[in-house]
Structures are given as C-alpha cells and as structure tokens.
Design a protein around this motif. Structure first.
Motif, short mmCIF file in Angstrom:
data_model
loop_
_atom_site.label_atom_id
_atom_site.label_comp_id
_atom_site.label_asym_id
_atom_site.label_seq_id
_atom_site.Cartn_x
_atom_site.Cartn_y
_atom_site.Cartn_z
N ARG A 134 6.04 -9.68 -17.29
CA ARG A 134 4.71 -9.37 -17.83
C ARG A 134 3.62 -10.00 -16.96
N ALA A 135 3.86 -11.22 -16.50
CA ALA A 135 2.89 -11.89 -15.62
C ALA A 135 2.72 -11.11 -14.33
N ASP A 136 3.84 -10.64 -13.76
CA ASP A 136 3.77 -9.87 -12.53
C ASP A 136 2.91 -8.61 -12.71
N PHE A 137 3.17 -7.89 -13.79
CA PHE A 137 2.42 -6.66 -14.01
C PHE A 137 0.96 -6.95 -14.36
N GLN A 138 0.70 -8.05 -15.06
CA GLN A 138 -0.68 -8.42 -15.35
C GLN A 138 -1.41 -8.73 -14.05
N LEU A 139 -0.76 -9.44 -13.15
CA LEU A 139 -1.38 -9.78 -11.86
C LEU A 139 -1.75 -8.52 -11.09
#
Length: 218
Positions: A134-139
C-alpha cells in the motif's frame, strides 16, 4: 532482486528500501520527495564517475524523479537512465489502488503476477506485505505531477506480456528526454510479463553495459 547482477568492469549497487528483506520491520516510504532526498544524499559521493541508473516498476518513477532533482540541483546526471515496468510519467494513468479494500487490493496485486497467493494467507506475513505494498502504491499514485525533460539518454524495456506497461506505454518515455537526446532513445522489448527484471536480468544488464562501452571504455 539485484543481488546477483554482475558484469565485468561494472559495480552494481542495489537500493534496499525500508520495509523489504532485512529492513522489513522498518516503515516504508509513502511520499516521493523524502525518498528522493535520501537517495541523492547517498548518490552524491559517487557522482564524479560515469554511472547509469536503472529502475523497475515503482523504481522507474523514483529513478526519474531522482534524475530530475539531480538536474535541478546542477549535479551530474547518469550517462543513461534505464526504466522498465512503468508507464512514462507524462502519460501516467492515475489510479488509487492504495485506497482499495484489502480484498480488492490483493486481487489487483495478484493480477500483476510475481506474488504468490500464499503470502496473503499467512497471518503473520499478510499485514506486513499489505503495509509495504500500500505504501508503494501510495508513493507512486501521489507523486507530484511533473513535465520535466531530462538532459540524458533514456532507454526503456517492455515486457510484451505486461498489460500494465505495454511497449506502447514504454515508448512514451522518449517524451521525457530533451530534443538533444530524443534520437538516442531506445525501446527494448522482451518476451516477459511485469516481472521481466527477474527473468531477463542478465540480458538487461549486458545490454545496458554494451550501451555504456563508449563512455566507460570497457
């Protein structure tokens, strides 16, 4: 992923981000700029020598933002930026995968291939993996919209079976370089899916090395 990358005359440095492998308990980056700032700080001692940058998927977008910041700060750009598995920023399809429910988000991740379903069935591993992804896609999905063109050559690698970064999508990376280097753009296509970086690693490395021969006198 890059541990076994090697080629005569080249030093290969892989970026180990928080939230992965031996850094799995660290909080992953959720915003682009803090990550770019740290990467440039780590790169600066080595910028006096010829180098290239390669980024795959999220790493391609990160690599582009790193190069833009290097250019804006008057620091040496790479001899070549290589990217794969990510549509060009100027033609990026904005989505919001990181806001999906767990079930829908996992479905999207599995559609990419390369992630075993068992990862999400393990009670201890599932929350760690979901937090990281989720953090990767948010970034990626909240990265600043930019239209800057780089004063260095760009090469793109496309997996013919990759529905998320097709050869047509990767061709648009040519628009991310200035007119002086647009003719040097190269699109390399391989028989592979989104995770071509795993299946074609030595082929990619040898191809990038060959393009650097004239610069590094290898």
């Amino acid at each position: 992923m890059f541990r076994n990358w090697s080629a005569p005359g080249l030093q290969v440095w892989g970026v180990q981000l928080p939230g992965r492998e031996n850094r799995i308990m660290e909080d992953p980056f959720q915003q682009m700029q803090p990550l770019v700032d740290i990467l440039i700080a780590e790169l600066q001692p080595y910028l006096h020598e010829p180098y290239l940058i390669y980024g795959h998927s999220m790493g391609a977008l990160v690599a582009y933002h790193v190069c833009l910041q290097l250019q804006q700060r008057g620091l040496p750009l790479p001899e070549h930026l290589w990217v794969s598995g990510c549509a060009a920023p100027l033609h990026f399809r904005q989505e919001a995968w990181h806001l999906l429910s767990d079930q829908d988000f996992i479905g999207r991740i599995l559609s990419l291939g390369g992630t075993p379903p068992e990862v999400f069935e393990e009670p201890l591993l599932r929350p760690l993996v979901l937090k990281l992804l989720r953090a990767d896609f948010q970034l990626v999905e909240t990265a600043p919209a930019v239209t800057g063109k780089l004063g260095c050559p760009i090469g793109a690698v496309a997996g013919i079976q990759d529905p998320h970064a097709t050869p047509a999508d990767m061709q648009h990376w040519q628009d991310c370089t200035t007119e002086d280097f647009a003719e040097d753009f190269e699109l390399l296509t391989v028989q592979g899916d989104h995770f071509l970086v795993r299946t074609h690693s030595q082929h990619l490395l040898q191809h990038m090395r060959a393009r650097l021969k004239g610069v590094l006198s290898l």
